[in-house]
Design an enzyme around this catalytic site. Sequence first.
Site, PDB file in Angstrom:
ATOM      1  CG  HIS A 175      -1.822  -7.901  -4.059  1.00  0.00           C
ATOM      2  ND1 HIS A 175      -0.776  -6.544  -4.385  1.00  0.00           N
ATOM      3  CD2 HIS A 175      -0.015  -8.603  -3.767  1.00  0.00           C
ATOM      4  CE1 HIS A 175       0.081  -6.758  -4.927  1.00  0.00           C
ATOM      5  NE2 HIS A 175       1.003  -7.813  -4.222  1.00  0.00           N
ATOM      6  CB  SER A 188       1.609  -9.140  -6.962  1.00  0.00           C
ATOM      7  OG  SER A 188       2.668 -10.404  -7.556  1.00  0.00           O
ATOM      8  CE  LYS A 229       1.598  -7.124  -1.036  1.00  0.00           C
ATOM      9  NZ  LYS A 229       1.828  -8.776  -0.823  1.00  0.00           N
TER      10      LYS A 229
HETATM   11  C1  LIG Z   1       2.904  -9.668  -0.482  1.00  0.00           C
HETATM   12  C2  LIG Z   1       2.189 -11.221  -1.255  1.00  0.00           C
HETATM   13  C3  LIG Z   1       2.648 -12.146  -0.060  1.00  0.00           C
HETATM   14  C4  LIG Z   1       3.983 -11.591   1.272  1.00  0.00           C
HETATM   15  O1  LIG Z   1       2.835 -11.109   1.929  1.00  0.00           O
HETATM   16  P1  LIG Z   1       3.630 -10.507   3.234  1.00  0.00           P
HETATM   17  O2  LIG Z   1       3.016 -10.781   4.796  1.00  0.00           O
HETATM   18  O3  LIG Z   1       4.872  -9.591   3.471  1.00  0.00           O
HETATM   19  O4  LIG Z   1       4.936 -11.631   3.505  1.00  0.00           O
HETATM   20  C5  LIG Z   1       2.198 -13.280   0.059  1.00  0.00           C
HETATM   21  N1  LIG Z   1       1.232 -13.416  -1.404  1.00  0.00           N
HETATM   22  C6  LIG Z   1       0.934 -12.856  -2.596  1.00  0.00           C
HETATM   23  C7  LIG Z   1      -0.007 -13.393  -3.030  1.00  0.00           C
HETATM   24  C8  LIG Z   1       1.951 -11.245  -2.446  1.00  0.00           C
HETATM   25  O5  LIG Z   1       1.216 -10.541  -3.255  1.00  0.00           O
END
Ligand SMILES: *Cc1c(COP(=O)(O)O)cnc(C)c1O
Length: 398
Positions: free
Chosen positions: A214, A186, A245
């Site tokens: 992502h 990310s 996301k």
């Molecule tokens: C955003 C993200 C998370 C966390 O996701 P949430 O559902 O917001 O807790 C976990 N792993 C990665 C790689 C992320 O980018």
Amino acid sequence: MEFYDHLKRTLAEIEANDLTKRERLIAGPQGGRIDVVDGAGTRRLVNLCSNNYLGLADHPDIVAAAKAALDQFGFGLASVRFICGAQTLHRALEQTIARYLGKDDAILFAACFDANGGVFEALLGPEDAVISDGLNHASIIDGIRLSKARRYRYGNGDLNALEDCLKQADADGARFKLVVTDGVFSMDGYVADLPGICGLAERHGAVVMVDDCHATGHLGAQGRGTPTLTGAGDRVGIISGTLGKTLGGAMGGFVAAAQPVVDLLRQRARPYLFSNSLAPAVAAGSLRAIEIAEAADERRKTLGSHASRFRAALGQAGFELLPGQSPIIPVMLHDAGRAQAMARALDARGVYVAGFFFPVVPQGRARIRTQMSAALSEADVDLAIDAFKDAGKTLGLI
Ligand SMILES: *Cc1c(COP(=O)(O)O)cnc(C)c1O
């Protein structure tokens, strides 16, 4: 009290190092342009820092599905799943995720942070080994810490180092080995070399897990994520992901995998067993979001063309970018203060970005991480490009 004084000193230190993270308030929905609170009013800014890759966060069909679920299923479950917190809606969402990602089944969590927090401890014992990329998300690092498995770490994307870890785990007598990687890293926007990782894992009898937060929804055919994008496909055994996301951006996480994996997580994963069920409106909206994302080729095309245009223009202007093909485009400034100054200069020019610095990225690797979205118009992207050029010249960066 001494304790509170200690906390205040820590905060002052963070502030003195220019590392304080400040939250800005948005007065409306997430989108390509957002109304950011400024004094007594708001200012409309072009938004380059959400994970709203396909622009579904305010999609009218998703909002309508969530509203309908409020009427049909109520506001909340007030229970964990196994006591009395599972509705038909939750099962339908799990089955839809499983079908979408080509796995036997899926299990929901309150967040992907919780999915990653529960998966390792539930599946691996002290006889087992978990082998993790050095740039993996904080939730993977914490999840691994909570498990009793032996831990091995390889440098980001370094397949030789990964192979050394696999051999070392064998030499240490590991019963089972699990290799875990982000699908897209990310902070850098790099896509993991999943065929390479799967090849090594297969040669050494290891299972591969990908955190595709992502990627799910916007990368690969139908948005099925990095296993599809890279051609690794079914060779990836376990996928964790988020509903927070691309898939509507509300909240919730999941693990999709073979049936025994999901069944054991339902029995043993602590964040699943000891935390409330997803709100019905979130489950229904996410279900609709997956249907929309699966068919959203136009939005994926817009996202891709914004990313290549923005990347090309900033590169030509003389900014240092990290290479890649994902809609995450980091503009490297190295110094935290410089990243903060650039973020402020862009804000003044109508562009909302976030500076990233230690501890989110390593010391000396501060950056502005920009993220493209299908919610942006071409005019929005052009405005952002002009703002970067002007701010960069004003601050002497280009
Ligand atoms: C955003 C993200 C998370 C966390 O996701 P949430 O559902 O917001 O807790 C976990 N792993 C990665 C790689 C992320 O980018």
